[in-house]
Design an enzyme around this catalytic site. Structure first.
Site, PDB file in Angstrom:
ATOM      1  N   TYR A 124       0.905  -1.162   0.000  1.00 12.49           N
ATOM      2  CA  TYR A 124       0.000   0.000   0.000  1.00 12.49           C
ATOM      3  C   TYR A 124       0.936   1.202   0.000  1.00 12.49           C
ATOM      4  CZ  TYR A 124      -4.061   2.638   2.018  1.00 12.49           C
ATOM      5  OH  TYR A 124      -5.109   3.497   2.281  1.00 12.49           O
ATOM      6  N   HIS A 129      -1.936   7.539  -3.415  1.00 17.31           N
ATOM      7  CA  HIS A 129      -3.088   6.648  -3.269  1.00 17.31           C
ATOM      8  C   HIS A 129      -3.538   6.577  -1.815  1.00 17.31           C
ATOM      9  CE1 HIS A 129      -5.738   3.217  -3.579  1.00 17.31           C
ATOM     10  NE2 HIS A 129      -4.989   2.539  -2.732  1.00 17.31           N
ATOM     11  N   ARG A 138     -11.482   9.150   5.973  1.00 17.91           N
ATOM     12  CA  ARG A 138     -11.233   9.684   7.319  1.00 17.91           C
ATOM     13  C   ARG A 138     -11.056  11.202   7.339  1.00 17.91           C
ATOM     14  NH1 ARG A 138      -8.240   5.127   6.854  1.00 17.91           N
ATOM     15  NH2 ARG A 138      -6.507   6.346   6.082  1.00 17.91           N
ATOM     16  N   GLU A 195      -7.182  -1.707  -9.827  1.00 22.97           N
ATOM     17  CA  GLU A 195      -6.096  -1.023  -9.134  1.00 22.97           C
ATOM     18  C   GLU A 195      -4.846  -1.210  -9.978  1.00 22.97           C
ATOM     19  OE1 GLU A 195      -5.802  -2.214  -4.989  1.00 22.97           O
ATOM     20  OE2 GLU A 195      -7.277  -0.688  -4.448  1.00 22.97           O
ATOM     21  N   GLU A 197      -1.240  -1.515 -10.497  1.00 19.91           N
ATOM     22  CA  GLU A 197      -0.105  -1.859  -9.640  1.00 19.91           C
ATOM     23  C   GLU A 197       1.033  -2.466 -10.470  1.00 19.91           C
ATOM     24  OE1 GLU A 197      -1.055  -4.011  -6.069  1.00 19.91           O
ATOM     25  OE2 GLU A 197      -2.966  -2.964  -5.790  1.00 19.91           O
ATOM     26  N   GLN A 236     -15.688  -4.733   0.078  1.00 21.32           N
ATOM     27  CA  GLN A 236     -14.549  -4.374   0.937  1.00 21.32           C
ATOM     28  C   GLN A 236     -14.973  -3.532   2.137  1.00 21.32           C
ATOM     29  OE1 GLN A 236     -11.323  -2.713  -1.350  1.00 21.32           O
ATOM     30  NE2 GLN A 236     -10.075  -2.231   0.424  1.00 21.32           N
ATOM     31  N   TYR A 240     -13.977  -5.501   5.724  1.00 21.81           N
ATOM     32  CA  TYR A 240     -12.538  -5.392   5.972  1.00 21.81           C
ATOM     33  C   TYR A 240     -12.144  -5.082   7.412  1.00 21.81           C
ATOM     34  CZ  TYR A 240     -11.632  -0.369   6.451  1.00 21.81           C
ATOM     35  OH  TYR A 240     -11.542   0.904   6.909  1.00 21.81           O
ATOM     36  N   LYS A 249     -11.086  -8.765  -2.804  1.00 23.04           N
ATOM     37  CA  LYS A 249      -9.865  -8.814  -3.617  1.00 23.04           C
ATOM     38  C   LYS A 249      -9.625 -10.177  -4.252  1.00 23.04           C
ATOM     39  CE  LYS A 249      -7.913  -4.772  -2.281  1.00 23.04           C
ATOM     40  NZ  LYS A 249      -7.318  -3.776  -3.190  1.00 23.04           N
TER      41      LYS A 249
END
Lengths: 411, 411
Positions: A124, A129, A138, A195, A197, A236, A240, A249
């Site tokens: 992560y 991101h 948050r 995503e 990656e 998710q 999670y 995932k």
């Protein structure tokens, strides 16, 4: 470097690349190959021509249906083989030029998973991101968790469902909890997301109980592939807490078929970000640890054209692959050849550089408009998501080809 | 059922058990075996004696160094083989009695990992454990997360570091953040803990994209082992937000060597708890889904005696194995033969039934006193943690033997 072999201009698979993969052809089994231009060098055939005789290796590794045993020969051997191929491709009258049967057109080949993945770890590690996601969930004050700049946050993912580019996936079903509901409902995910990656393949075993330093990590990183870490955002969100993503995932991830070696990427090394606060000694490392690799994401609706929706770059990583290896093993965790570690979504600082629909549409609030006029908050049924990556500098191009997958309707 | 073979009274490996494992003997390779009393039935030798001829199976599966290919033959075959062995052990003049060379003393054998674990998933499925942990970290009002009674919370763990009973582990090092510090420090974990779990081995592949129902799950659960999911609580507390435990867990887990089949455990099935609120249809199942298996944990300090610190039972699970399989695959995630799914810490409702030091000492606040007068908040260097499990009913005993591991000092 100039090769006598015909490599199309702007090919991802230039003489500077020479990535490794597993392919098959009609009537002939899976085996190891190296991409050059629009062709594949059949390593089984090269070995059968006696070209690797002086290396005293077991030629049967090239006839395996994965690269695991080949990679396990170690960097000294795999670097030597890549250099020999490069030399032969640039030398008139070389063993490759004399044995034209070793070249297979990519159009005549089927690609397969290059390695058997033992364990898969997802990090992560892109600060843009993590900040974007943190802001959404948050608020801007607490966007990054307290641990984020001290360690590369990572978690274990599913190895069994890592599949090759071109393996299409069904929209997953599962539990989601609508905001206004008191209980979850069972449905097909309404928020399927890609995503963007990169992942690297482990090439050496450390053995349980043994840590690998950031410097030693160079021996453990065989090479890189592109990685689409498909995510069902609604599943998710409900599942999670507190142990992390699971069914959101593990319904599938796609990788690009060719493993581009760290040696091929070396000319594209760039400095990573300055890490402040300073990281603990076991995570420190000198030198250019990032890679300048352009990463583009396209959405292609059924019967529509490709729409470029993200233009990111691998250089935006906060944490490097070497740091991931050092962190992963600092407690003695054992890595095995073929293990895969993915970067986490790679977003850049600007909006068009975000590596997921979650970020690009800011949680679905700002849909993207496609060329055909349709809008997308997330990925629709029968959309194909295509990711392409390449490095380019001083006329040298080293690319990954693409990783592509269509999302099929749920059963 | 009465066997002509000498099985010591109270043996875990009675005629009713017949668990499968992988063993080797001096000068002879790893191979498949079945435990009976203090001995092992060498399945390679049984096959070589022609005993399985009528089954038309590939006898080479018994000579593999894991049980994966054997298990992949499917329940119909593996059940038949276990039944045949049972019959032969009870029949005078049977092929086993005539071929005494097939019996190997366990004292002369070394046990090995019974399967190559593809993917490992850990659940969090004991309500007493989840409630205890929740109370400690979030207070009694919010002990259980909102999702907890709606789905078996699970996450992916590390397959590479699952090792056999008797493989000792070094105390892991890593980042921990003292409560009064502004930044993390690097140190050996000061809060190494065991987790008393059971794990089951997957015996059938579903293929990517295919869900398995709670009823169909019976075909997918080959059998069970005991599982010690070692945890470093201080590393976990700092790293686990927001993606779950990672280095706190992946330095090692131990399993017991013998896979006790679901068939052997069938007589010990009991009802699970009533699930309220009712679970979604894909998680519903009729019948006795839990197993009454006594689970005891002992701490043995260096040169000291064993101290019984926990007396739990597998019957306390809120979520059953069948529900775990159904949940795991509801999104199409593919299971492979040899995959392992662990229950999560199994605590009972009473304090002496808690399955971890975290709970037994309530976060270290109420240390345990050992027979030698020493106290333990967590596990000290050179402590051996031993877990033993057995089911017993109507004079029939089916046990797991033990899973044992000593925590060695950090480097």
């Amino acid at each position: 470097m100039k090769t006598w072999f015909n490599v199309p201009e702007n090919s991802d698979f230039s003489i500077y690349n020479l990535p490794f993969g597993i392919f098959s052809t009609a009537g002939h089994h899976r085996r190891a190959g190296v991409a050059i231009g629009d062709h594949i060098i059949d390593l089984e055939a090269v070995a059968q021509a006696g070209a690797f005789h002086s290396l005293a290796i077991d030629n049967s590794v090239f006839s395996d249906d994965t690269l695991n045993r080949y990679i396990a020969l170690g960097k000294a051997t795999t670097i030597t083989i890549r250099c020999l191929l490069q030399e032969w491709l640039c030398t008139e009258g070389s063993v490759l030029q004399k044995n034209k049967q070793v070249f297979v057109a990519q159009a005549d080949a089927t690609m397969h998973m290059p390695v058997a993945v033992g364990d898969y770890t997802d990090f992560y590690a892109s600060i843009d991101h993590a900040t974007n996601v943190g802001k959404m969930f948050r608020g801007p004050e607490n966007a990054l968790m307290p641990n984020w700049k001290h360690l590369p946050v990572g978690y274990h993912g599913r190895a069994s469902s890592i599949v090759l580019s071109g393996t299409n996936l069904k929209r997953p079903k599962g539990q989601v909890k609508p905001a206004d509901a008191t209980a979850p409902v069972f449905q097909a995910s309404a928020r399927v997301d890609f995503e963007l990656e990169m992942a690297f393949v482990i090439g050496k075993e450390n053995g349980l109980g043994n840590s690998v330093s950031t410097e030693e990590a160079n021996e453990y990183i065989f090479g890189f592939v592109m990685f689409n870490d498909w995510s069902a955002r609604d599943i998710q969100a409900w599942e999670y807490v507190p142990l992390g993503p699971f069914l959101a995932k593990n319904f599938g991830s796609n990788i690009s078929p060719w493993i581009v070696t760290t040696e091929a990427l070396a000319p594209f090394r760039v400095a990573g970000p300055k890490q402040e606060p300073a990281v603990l000694p076991y995570l420190q490392i000198e030198g250019d640890q990032n890679f300048d690799v352009n990463l583009n994401v396209y959405i292609k609706p059924e019967n529509g054209e490709e729409n470029l929706v993200s233009e990111s770059n691998f250089k935006y990583m906060y944490w490097s692959a070497n740091q991931m290896v050092a962190h992963h093993t600092v407690n003695g965790c054992n890595l095995r050849v073929g293990d895969m570690m993915a970067s986490g979504t790679i977003s850049g600082p600007q909006k068009h550089q975000f590596g997921s629909m979650l970020e690009l549409t800011w949680g679905g609030k700002e849909p993207l408009t496609l060329a055909n006029g349709e809008q997308r908050k997330f990925i629709d049924d029968n959309d194909t998501v295509i990711m392409r990556g390449f490095a380019e500098k001083d006329g040298k191009r080293v690319g990954f080809g693409e990783v592509s997958c269509k999302i099929l309707p749920a059963d």
